[in-house]
Design a protein around this motif. Structure first.
Motif, PDB file in Angstrom:
ATOM      1  N   VAL A  77       0.766  -1.403   0.340  1.00  0.00           N
ATOM      2  CA  VAL A  77       0.165  -0.090   0.150  1.00  0.00           C
ATOM      3  C   VAL A  77       0.841   1.550   0.129  1.00  0.00           C
ATOM      4  CG1 VAL A  77      -2.050   1.243   1.610  1.00  0.00           C
ATOM      5  CG2 VAL A  77      -1.269  -1.182   1.431  1.00  0.00           C
ATOM      6  N   ARG A  78       0.415   1.701  -1.346  1.00  0.00           N
ATOM      7  CA  ARG A  78       1.498   3.232  -0.943  1.00  0.00           C
ATOM      8  C   ARG A  78       0.343   4.294  -1.570  1.00  0.00           C
ATOM      9  NH1 ARG A  78       6.350  -0.980  -2.212  1.00  0.00           N
ATOM     10  NH2 ARG A  78       4.661  -0.698  -4.408  1.00  0.00           N
ATOM     11  N   LEU A  79       0.049   5.107  -1.416  1.00  0.00           N
ATOM     12  CA  LEU A  79      -0.901   6.140  -1.567  1.00  0.00           C
ATOM     13  C   LEU A  79      -0.647   7.143  -0.789  1.00  0.00           C
ATOM     14  CD1 LEU A  79      -4.012   3.422  -1.466  1.00  0.00           C
ATOM     15  CD2 LEU A  79      -3.068   4.101  -3.076  1.00  0.00           C
ATOM     16  N   TYR A  80      -1.091   8.553  -1.542  1.00  0.00           N
ATOM     17  CA  TYR A  80      -0.785   9.191  -1.002  1.00  0.00           C
ATOM     18  C   TYR A  80      -2.112  10.976  -1.277  1.00  0.00           C
ATOM     19  CZ  TYR A  80       3.918   6.863  -0.224  1.00  0.00           C
ATOM     20  OH  TYR A  80       4.351   6.356   0.037  1.00  0.00           O
ATOM     21  N   THR A  81      -2.311  10.885  -0.361  1.00  0.00           N
ATOM     22  CA  THR A  81      -3.059  12.275  -0.816  1.00  0.00           C
ATOM     23  C   THR A  81      -2.496  13.649  -1.414  1.00  0.00           C
ATOM     24  OG1 THR A  81      -4.831  12.042   1.671  1.00  0.00           O
ATOM     25  CG2 THR A  81      -5.198  14.082   0.069  1.00  0.00           C
ATOM     26  N   HIS A  82      -3.153  13.638  -2.570  1.00  0.00           N
ATOM     27  CA  HIS A  82      -2.261  14.521  -3.133  1.00  0.00           C
ATOM     28  C   HIS A  82      -3.280  15.473  -4.616  1.00  0.00           C
ATOM     29  CE1 HIS A  82       1.238  17.158  -4.877  1.00  0.00           C
ATOM     30  NE2 HIS A  82       0.603  16.823  -6.419  1.00  0.00           N
ATOM     31  N   ASP A  83      -3.495  16.562  -4.880  1.00  0.00           N
ATOM     32  CA  ASP A  83      -3.972  17.820  -6.192  1.00  0.00           C
ATOM     33  C   ASP A  83      -3.065  17.810  -6.849  1.00  0.00           C
ATOM     34  OD1 ASP A  83      -5.189  19.532  -7.205  1.00  0.00           O
ATOM     35  OD2 ASP A  83      -6.126  20.877  -5.484  1.00  0.00           O
ATOM     36  N   LEU A  84      -3.390  17.059  -7.884  1.00  0.00           N
ATOM     37  CA  LEU A  84      -2.551  17.362  -8.910  1.00  0.00           C
ATOM     38  C   LEU A  84      -1.263  18.702  -9.708  1.00  0.00           C
ATOM     39  CD1 LEU A  84      -3.429  14.635 -10.839  1.00  0.00           C
ATOM     40  CD2 LEU A  84      -1.516  14.379 -10.000  1.00  0.00           C
ATOM     41  N   ARG A  85      -2.231  19.963  -9.629  1.00  0.00           N
ATOM     42  CA  ARG A  85      -2.756  21.130  -9.420  1.00  0.00           C
ATOM     43  C   ARG A  85      -1.782  21.733  -8.793  1.00  0.00           C
ATOM     44  NH1 ARG A  85      -8.404  22.497  -8.375  1.00  0.00           N
ATOM     45  NH2 ARG A  85      -8.437  21.818  -7.075  1.00  0.00           N
ATOM     46  N   LYS A  86      -1.027  21.015  -7.773  1.00  0.00           N
ATOM     47  CA  LYS A  86       0.380  21.231  -7.144  1.00  0.00           C
ATOM     48  C   LYS A  86       1.872  20.572  -7.207  1.00  0.00           C
ATOM     49  CE  LYS A  86      -2.595  22.772  -3.408  1.00  0.00           C
ATOM     50  NZ  LYS A  86      -3.159  22.484  -1.603  1.00  0.00           N
ATOM     51  N   PRO A  87       2.760  21.011  -6.619  1.00  0.00           N
ATOM     52  CA  PRO A  87       3.445  19.825  -7.782  1.00  0.00           C
ATOM     53  C   PRO A  87       4.217  19.031  -7.023  1.00  0.00           C
ATOM     54  CG  PRO A  87       4.723  22.522  -7.108  1.00  0.00           C
ATOM     55  CD  PRO A  87       3.072  22.231  -6.457  1.00  0.00           C
ATOM     56  N   LEU A  88       4.576  17.415  -7.205  1.00  0.00           N
ATOM     57  CA  LEU A  88       4.367  16.238  -6.500  1.00  0.00           C
ATOM     58  C   LEU A  88       6.394  16.134  -5.986  1.00  0.00           C
ATOM     59  CD1 LEU A  88       3.075  14.903  -9.584  1.00  0.00           C
ATOM     60  CD2 LEU A  88       1.999  13.886  -7.584  1.00  0.00           C
ATOM     61  N   ALA A  89       5.815  15.561  -5.590  1.00  0.00           N
ATOM     62  CA  ALA A  89       7.233  15.283  -4.143  1.00  0.00           C
ATOM     63  C   ALA A  89       7.839  14.294  -5.173  1.00  0.00           C
ATOM     64  CB  ALA A  89       7.136  15.304  -2.803  1.00  0.00           C
TER      65      ALA A  89
END
Length: 214
Positions: A77-89
């Motif tokens: 399980v490698r799941l992350y909350t993220h808004d694609l309108r913001k840079p990815l880490a």
């Protein structure tokens, strides 16, 4: 609530056919990001084939279902909350984004920029978008079903938008999608210096499948 409805309505998609479609463009050693992974169906397919993949989505309810799906299948399980309108880490070899994720954004330029920056050189961005004729096809569409759940789905067109209204158990869920001409996406990709841009047919005849290389 809508995440559960979405998950049920997506249960009968041929995810294996989609993976077969993109296999020529990915390698066993690639790090793959499922951008907008939703409830984790396609991410599960990737992991079952032993690809190293992770998923991001802005909806925690979707990620909760994805977490349960992967855990029950004894998959990592490698799941992350993220808004694609913001840079990815992270940086990755492949970004996949299917099931019209890009149609949910009013504008995709910033999303494309962030994906470009997240890719290693020669990495690939593989995604689908609705064909422009879908705007006419779905204007006034009504679907009433009792399997896998009872629901009524209505779609109306407004300019280049599809407004979905899904009624389930007296609860209405409204979702808006933005449909653009294919050239709009191609020109944005070219402006960002993506290369070797291919548009192919896939398992869903309503959609363009696009492969672009950094």
């Amino acid at each position: 609530m809508f995440a559960k409805v979405y998950d049920l309505l997506m249960s009968d998609v041929a995810y294996d056919e989609l993976l077969t479609l993109i296999k020529p463009y990915i390698k066993p050693t690639d790090l793959i990001l499922d951008a907008g992974c939703g409830s984790g169906y396609f991410l599960k397919e990737l992991l079952l084939e032993n690809y190293y993949a992770l998923g991001v989505d802005h909806d925690d309810d979707m990620l909760s279902i994805a977490h349960q799906r992967l855990t029950e299948a004894h998959l990592p399980v490698r799941l992350y909350t993220h808004d694609l309108r913001k840079p990815l880490a992270a940086q990755v070899d492949i970004v996949v984004s299917f099931f019209d994720v890009m149609n949910y954004f009013k504008g995709v330029q910033k999303v494309f920029e962030n994906i470009y920056q997240a890719l290693y050189n020669d990495g690939k961005f593989i995604f689908d978008v609705y064909k422009y004729e879908v705007l006419d096809l779905y204007d006034g569409y009504v679907e009433i079903e009792n399997d896998p759940i009872s629901y009524e789905w209505k779609i109306l067109r407004k300019d280049e938008k599809l407004i979905h209204k899904v009624m389930v158990e007296d609860n209405e869920h409204q979702v808006t999608q933005y449909v653009r001409k294919l050239d709009t996406y191609i020109n944005l990709l070219k402006a960002l210096k993506f290369k070797d841009i291919k548009v192919i047919d896939g398992p869903d005849i309503r959609k363009h499948y696009i492969i672009a290389t950094k």
